[in-house]
Design a protein around this motif. Sequence first.
Motif, PDB file in Angstrom:
ATOM      1  N   ALA A 109      18.336  34.368  53.506  1.00 39.30           N
ATOM      2  CA  ALA A 109      18.720  32.949  53.573  1.00 39.30           C
ATOM      3  C   ALA A 109      19.130  32.565  54.986  1.00 39.30           C
ATOM      4  O   ALA A 109      19.819  33.320  55.674  1.00 39.30           O
ATOM      5  CB  ALA A 109      19.884  32.696  52.624  1.00 39.30           C
ATOM      6  N   THR A 110      18.725  31.382  55.414  1.00 38.74           N
ATOM      7  CA  THR A 110      19.020  30.944  56.781  1.00 38.74           C
ATOM      8  C   THR A 110      20.073  29.829  56.802  1.00 38.74           C
ATOM      9  O   THR A 110      20.284  29.139  55.791  1.00 38.74           O
ATOM     10  CB  THR A 110      17.742  30.416  57.463  1.00 38.74           C
ATOM     11  OG1 THR A 110      17.295  29.266  56.733  1.00 38.74           O
ATOM     12  CG2 THR A 110      16.655  31.477  57.512  1.00 38.74           C
ATOM     13  N   LEU A 139      15.567  20.774  61.393  1.00 38.28           N
ATOM     14  CA  LEU A 139      16.891  21.128  61.908  1.00 38.28           C
ATOM     15  C   LEU A 139      16.721  22.350  62.801  1.00 38.28           C
ATOM     16  O   LEU A 139      16.207  23.385  62.358  1.00 38.28           O
ATOM     17  CB  LEU A 139      17.825  21.449  60.733  1.00 38.28           C
ATOM     18  CG  LEU A 139      19.229  21.893  61.097  1.00 38.28           C
ATOM     19  CD1 LEU A 139      19.983  20.786  61.798  1.00 38.28           C
ATOM     20  CD2 LEU A 139      19.982  22.327  59.853  1.00 38.28           C
ATOM     21  N   LEU A 188      22.242  34.221  57.003  1.00 38.05           N
ATOM     22  CA  LEU A 188      23.670  34.124  56.679  1.00 38.05           C
ATOM     23  C   LEU A 188      24.354  35.469  56.872  1.00 38.05           C
ATOM     24  O   LEU A 188      25.507  35.535  57.290  1.00 38.05           O
ATOM     25  CB  LEU A 188      23.845  33.617  55.249  1.00 38.05           C
ATOM     26  CG  LEU A 188      23.252  32.223  54.978  1.00 38.05           C
ATOM     27  CD1 LEU A 188      23.624  31.746  53.585  1.00 38.05           C
ATOM     28  CD2 LEU A 188      23.702  31.207  56.021  1.00 38.05           C
ATOM     29  N   CYS A 223      20.114  22.433  54.513  1.00 38.81           N
ATOM     30  CA  CYS A 223      19.102  21.493  53.989  1.00 38.81           C
ATOM     31  C   CYS A 223      18.732  21.781  52.544  1.00 38.81           C
ATOM     32  O   CYS A 223      17.765  21.222  52.029  1.00 38.81           O
ATOM     33  CB  CYS A 223      17.840  21.550  54.853  1.00 38.81           C
ATOM     34  SG  CYS A 223      18.136  21.051  56.554  1.00 38.81           S
ATOM     35  N   GLY A 251      26.053  23.184  48.715  1.00 35.18           N
ATOM     36  CA  GLY A 251      26.003  24.151  49.829  1.00 35.18           C
ATOM     37  C   GLY A 251      27.414  24.544  50.266  1.00 35.18           C
ATOM     38  O   GLY A 251      28.316  23.701  50.334  1.00 35.18           O
ATOM     39  N   ASP A 252      27.587  25.817  50.600  1.00 32.75           N
ATOM     40  CA  ASP A 252      28.914  26.310  50.991  1.00 32.75           C
ATOM     41  C   ASP A 252      29.228  26.107  52.470  1.00 32.75           C
ATOM     42  O   ASP A 252      30.402  26.079  52.860  1.00 32.75           O
ATOM     43  CB  ASP A 252      29.004  27.825  50.711  1.00 32.75           C
ATOM     44  CG  ASP A 252      29.246  28.128  49.240  1.00 32.75           C
ATOM     45  OD1 ASP A 252      30.212  27.601  48.676  1.00 32.75           O
ATOM     46  OD2 ASP A 252      28.454  28.894  48.657  1.00 32.75           O
ATOM     47  N   ALA A 274      25.729  32.864  47.452  1.00 36.79           N
ATOM     48  CA  ALA A 274      24.850  33.681  46.608  1.00 36.79           C
ATOM     49  C   ALA A 274      25.252  35.157  46.624  1.00 36.79           C
ATOM     50  O   ALA A 274      26.432  35.488  46.544  1.00 36.79           O
ATOM     51  CB  ALA A 274      23.400  33.473  47.040  1.00 36.79           C
ATOM     52  N   ALA A 294      30.271  33.780  51.196  1.00 38.87           N
ATOM     53  CA  ALA A 294      30.495  33.255  49.837  1.00 38.87           C
ATOM     54  C   ALA A 294      29.202  32.719  49.228  1.00 38.87           C
ATOM     55  O   ALA A 294      29.183  32.286  48.083  1.00 38.87           O
ATOM     56  CB  ALA A 294      31.545  32.148  49.886  1.00 38.87           C
ATOM     57  N   GLY A 331      12.811  28.553  55.260  1.00 40.70           N
ATOM     58  CA  GLY A 331      13.558  29.568  56.011  1.00 40.70           C
ATOM     59  C   GLY A 331      13.445  30.867  55.227  1.00 40.70           C
ATOM     60  O   GLY A 331      12.425  31.559  55.257  1.00 40.70           O
TER      61      GLY A 331
HETATM   62  C1  FAD Z   1      20.978  32.852  42.316  1.00 41.52           C
HETATM   63  C2  FAD Z   1      21.233  31.940  43.492  1.00 41.52           C
HETATM   64  C3  FAD Z   1      22.532  31.716  43.891  1.00 41.52           C
HETATM   65  C4  FAD Z   1      22.776  30.859  44.967  1.00 41.52           C
HETATM   66  N1  FAD Z   1      24.077  30.649  45.336  1.00 41.52           N
HETATM   67  C5  FAD Z   1      24.339  29.845  46.395  1.00 41.52           C
HETATM   68  C6  FAD Z   1      25.703  29.650  46.809  1.00 41.52           C
HETATM   69  O1  FAD Z   1      26.643  30.244  46.288  1.00 41.52           O
HETATM   70  N2  FAD Z   1      25.932  28.795  47.833  1.00 41.52           N
HETATM   71  C7  FAD Z   1      24.921  28.140  48.494  1.00 41.52           C
HETATM   72  O2  FAD Z   1      25.201  27.385  49.435  1.00 41.52           O
HETATM   73  N3  FAD Z   1      23.639  28.327  48.127  1.00 41.52           N
HETATM   74  C8  FAD Z   1      23.310  29.169  47.112  1.00 41.52           C
HETATM   75  N4  FAD Z   1      22.004  29.390  46.743  1.00 41.52           N
HETATM   76  C9  FAD Z   1      20.937  28.637  47.404  1.00 41.52           C
HETATM   77  C10 FAD Z   1      20.299  29.361  48.596  1.00 41.52           C
HETATM   78  O3  FAD Z   1      20.149  30.732  48.359  1.00 41.52           O
HETATM   79  C11 FAD Z   1      21.117  29.190  49.866  1.00 41.52           C
HETATM   80  O4  FAD Z   1      21.523  27.857  50.020  1.00 41.52           O
HETATM   81  C12 FAD Z   1      20.378  29.613  51.117  1.00 41.52           C
HETATM   82  O5  FAD Z   1      21.235  29.570  52.229  1.00 41.52           O
HETATM   83  C13 FAD Z   1      19.168  28.727  51.424  1.00 41.52           C
HETATM   84  O6  FAD Z   1      18.633  29.163  52.653  1.00 41.52           O
HETATM   85  P1  FAD Z   1      17.071  29.490  52.771  1.00 41.52           P
HETATM   86  O7  FAD Z   1      16.796  29.808  54.187  1.00 41.52           O
HETATM   87  O8  FAD Z   1      16.658  30.534  51.785  1.00 41.52           O
HETATM   88  O9  FAD Z   1      16.464  28.084  52.360  1.00 41.52           O
HETATM   89  P2  FAD Z   1      14.966  27.728  51.959  1.00 41.52           P
HETATM   90  O10 FAD Z   1      14.799  27.984  50.504  1.00 41.52           O
HETATM   91  O11 FAD Z   1      14.011  28.349  52.885  1.00 41.52           O
HETATM   92  O12 FAD Z   1      14.985  26.166  52.241  1.00 41.52           O
HETATM   93  C14 FAD Z   1      15.837  25.305  51.513  1.00 41.52           C
HETATM   94  C15 FAD Z   1      15.456  23.851  51.845  1.00 41.52           C
HETATM   95  O13 FAD Z   1      15.729  23.573  53.204  1.00 41.52           O
HETATM   96  C16 FAD Z   1      14.550  23.164  53.898  1.00 41.52           C
HETATM   97  N5  FAD Z   1      14.654  23.780  55.217  1.00 41.52           N
HETATM   98  C17 FAD Z   1      14.808  25.094  55.500  1.00 41.52           C
HETATM   99  N6  FAD Z   1      15.016  25.265  56.816  1.00 41.52           N
HETATM  100  C18 FAD Z   1      14.964  24.037  57.384  1.00 41.52           C
HETATM  101  C19 FAD Z   1      15.112  23.552  58.716  1.00 41.52           C
HETATM  102  N7  FAD Z   1      15.376  24.374  59.730  1.00 41.52           N
HETATM  103  N8  FAD Z   1      14.988  22.220  58.944  1.00 41.52           N
HETATM  104  C20 FAD Z   1      14.725  21.375  57.903  1.00 41.52           C
HETATM  105  N9  FAD Z   1      14.596  21.768  56.623  1.00 41.52           N
HETATM  106  C21 FAD Z   1      14.722  23.084  56.369  1.00 41.52           C
HETATM  107  C22 FAD Z   1      13.383  23.651  53.059  1.00 41.52           C
HETATM  108  O14 FAD Z   1      12.241  22.819  53.217  1.00 41.52           O
HETATM  109  C23 FAD Z   1      13.970  23.549  51.662  1.00 41.52           C
HETATM  110  O15 FAD Z   1      13.851  22.229  51.192  1.00 41.52           O
HETATM  111  C24 FAD Z   1      21.715  30.247  45.671  1.00 41.52           C
HETATM  112  C25 FAD Z   1      20.402  30.495  45.265  1.00 41.52           C
HETATM  113  C26 FAD Z   1      20.153  31.329  44.196  1.00 41.52           C
HETATM  114  C27 FAD Z   1      18.736  31.597  43.796  1.00 41.52           C
END
Ligand code: FAD
Length: 325
Positions: free
Chosen positions: A110-111, A207, A78, A117, A161-162, A102, A100, A32
């Motif tokens: 972030a998605t 998802l 988000l 996931c 995850g939050d 990151a 809340a 995402g």
């Molecule tokens: C410094 C830092 C702080 C953070 N703080 C937080 C925090 O406070 N709370 C929190 O919850 N998270 C935190 N995160 C983690 C992350 O940033 C978030 O969870 C964010 O929402 C992930 O979304 P994304 O789209 O970037 O995920 P991605 O990195 O794109 O994907 C994450 C995982 O989900 C899988 N995926 C993605 N989309 C789908 C889909 N539609 N179906 C199936 N699998 C899928 C991917 O294959 C991967 O395994 C932090 C990360 C960093 C680097």
Amino acid sequence: MNLLPAFQCHRPATLEEAVRLKAASASARFVGGGTDLLVNLRRGLGDPAALIDLTAVADLATIRRDGDELWLGAAVTLAGLARHPEVLAAYPALAEAALAVAGPTHREAATLGGNLCQDTRCIFYNQSEWWRQANGYCRKYEGDKCHVVLKNDRCYATYHGDIAPVLMVLCADCVVFGPDGVRRLNIAGLYREIGSDHLTLAPGEVLAAVVLPPAPKGRRAGYAKVRIRDAIDFPLAGVAAALTRDGDVIGELKVAITGSNSAPLAIATDVLSGRAWNDETAPILAQSLRKQASVLRTTVVGASYRRRVMQAVARRLVDTLWQQD
Ligand SMILES: Cc1cc2nc3c(=O)[nH]c(=O)nc-3n(C[C@H](O)[C@H](O)[C@H](O)COP(=O)(O)OP(=O)(O)OC[C@H]3O[C@@H](n4cnc5c(N)ncnc54)[C@H](O)[C@@H]3O)c2cc1C
């Protein structure tokens, strides 16, 4: 951090194409915003042949109403979720949880799907390759031993995850799309209590959406978390609660937590229904949390602090909801 490994990047326009691409390569990963996955890949945690970027899939980044349900596409960011008028009006706790996560720049990319996931975390896993190698690797990745629980029956990495706990107390469902079609399940059904395999998605399944039922009249809900750096950090303990008052007593209280187990966890609170929320009944919730949460040494902050702070955060959150007009 390492350089990213070499991989092909696909940007499908439909879910069918995304699933077909996934089926074509066993190690391919959906992506995402990449704010979780790319950080892990740069630590050497994974070597996918391909990434399948979901952000161009038609309709996946939209929020739409279907009858009395609100459908949130898995690629909604988000930041977009937190400012959506219907989310703010009917499900403010969800916006609160999204805000809340990151920091602001993460939330722009972030998605919702990536958040739900996201990978589980552990002090023996979120480390550089040389650190993990020096430690003999671990059961979550490349090793066969859990350094957290030595009886070693499974991986105990923790889910942080939050958003998931809030969706659990709001009774949301998720919609999964895969080679065998579409299925709908409640949010808790997306997870299992195994740190190295915490998602119940079958290989190739993606998802697609989260579905929110209408908010019952009078329900108050909220999310609270404790983290090391308030500006940007995973929850050491996160608590979501939804409360309906029935006059002077609790009609229904739902509580779910994150940062404790390998999956977000709904806490049984039925025993509180029909009772007032006060100094006598609040310890019952603390006791349920103590019994049901399984906080282990998976973060740099000690487990006993996380256990205790989770109970304090839960108390404070329910106090606030109880007093809300
Ligand atoms: C410094 C830092 C702080 C953070 N703080 C937080 C925090 O406070 N709370 C929190 O919850 N998270 C935190 N995160 C983690 C992350 O940033 C978030 O969870 C964010 O929402 C992930 O979304 P994304 O789209 O970037 O995920 P991605 O990195 O794109 O994907 C994450 C995982 O989900 C899988 N995926 C993605 N989309 C789908 C889909 N539609 N179906 C199936 N699998 C899928 C991917 O294959 C991967 O395994 C932090 C990360 C960093 C680097």
